[in-house]
Design an enzyme around this catalytic site. Structure first.
Site: not given
Length: 350
Positions: A135, A173, A325
């Protein structure tokens, strides 16, 4: 993060995963044989906890965890007399959601989840999310310290799955963050190698399906930009790719993107995360508002393998509805339960 927030910090997801796996192992220890229509559960569970009924297998073969957060929170609300809110959370608790495998004891976690699923005559749905430099240092930062640490962690997770059926969403991701420039170039070669190794090790298991994450329709565009990253990560050996993980893009837009991407990678099938896309994405505003706990969203189509589209293997709830989130819009850290948001998702759903 940019296109999609997975919503699981290292700290928050570690605690949640450890607690979930321990709960599953306890369930296995105290429960007797269960029918295919009911998951194992603690015999001493309070009367206010509704037993987790599995969804019809022909429609959704994935395991409903009777000890999931939504189920626990619904029981708590019921005990406190908030029956209406409890029924709203039951919309989440009654559906199979993915189990995100944490840093600590990946072998114990994957074994616990897959054994519990088998006991209920269902398949485990797992997310492996521990790639180094995860991330890009944003809300869900963390991951293994280096490639060797990741390989060791992965090997333990693979041992835990063993010969039991599992569907694995691999590293949300990881590929889109390389393509959009968020992950520095110096980490790219190692990441491709790690993902390709992971696909190979998981597909060496006899009953494991693997889907590489490929972002969502609003992230990496045009679609052909995702084809080469998927090829370098081993898509030819994987069962396919996953779209819309932790995002809000509509199912139709995801299908359109997926069909076009599939044609570029040998006709591979794909799955779509429909956990929170019932009202589609938030329009207008800045980018973060669109992906970080956006208001007015709704639960999407329940998990099913009956998609009516031969290229779409399943609609799944990969993101766990009700988990934040990130620390935005008054929410807690990524991956933490947020009752207010969970109730809004359920209330807005059909």
């Amino acid at each position: 993060m940019y296109g999609s927030n997975t919503g699981h910090t290292r700290r928050g997801r570690r605690a949640a995963a450890r607690a979930g796996a321990v709960g599953v192992l306890l369930l296995l220890a105290v429960s007797g044989c269960s029918s295919s229509d009911e998951a194992p559960k603690k015999e001493s569970a309070p009367a206010s906890r509704q037993p987790a009924q599995q969804q019809p297998k022909a429609r959704s073969p994935f395991w409903v965890n009777p000890d999931g957060t939504a189920a626990k929170e619904a029981a708590r609300l019921r005990r406190s007399g908030k029956e209406g809110d409890a029924e709203l959370l039951q919309k989440i608790a009654s559906q199979p959601v993915a189990e995100w495998v944490g840093i600590d004891d990946p072998e114990g976690q994957t074994r616990g989840f897959t054994e519990a699923a088998v006991k209920a005559d269902r398949d485990a749905l797992l997310v492996l999310y521990n790639i180094p430099h995860r991330d890009c240092g944003q809300y869900s930062q963390g991951g293994a310290s280096d490639g060797d640490a990741y390989r060791a962690w992965l090997d333990r997770a693979v041992r835990g799955i063993g010969d039991r059926p599992a569907t694995v969403i691999l590293e949300p991701d990881a590929l889109p963050h390389m393509e959009d420039g968020c992950t520095p170039q110096e980490h790219h070669e190692e990441r491709f190698a790690l993902l390709k190794e992971a696909v190979g090790k998981l597909k060496a298991l006899p009953r494991t399906k693997v889907y590489l994450d490929a972002g969502n329709p609003s992230w990496v565009t045009p679609v052909d930009r995702m084809a080469e990253p998927l090829r370098r990560a081993g898509i030819e050996r994987a069962d396919g790719f996953a779209l819309n993980v932790s995002n809000f893009q509509t199912t139709e837009d995801s299908k359109d993107y997926g069909h076009r991407l599939s044609r570029l990678v040998g006709g591979k099938h794909f799955v779509i995360d429909t956990s929170r896309n019932g009202n589609g994405p938030l329009s207008g505003g800045d980018h973060e508002k669109a992906w970080c706990n956006p208001s007015g969203r709704a639960l999407g189509e329940p998990p099913t393998t009956r998609t009516g589209d031969r290229q779409v293997d399943a609609y799944l709830w990969v993101k766990r509805p009700g988990e934040s989130d990130g620390a935005c819009k008054g929410g807690p850290d990524a991956g933490q339960w947020w009752e207010t948001y969970a109730l809004e998702l359920a209330r807005n759903s059909r």
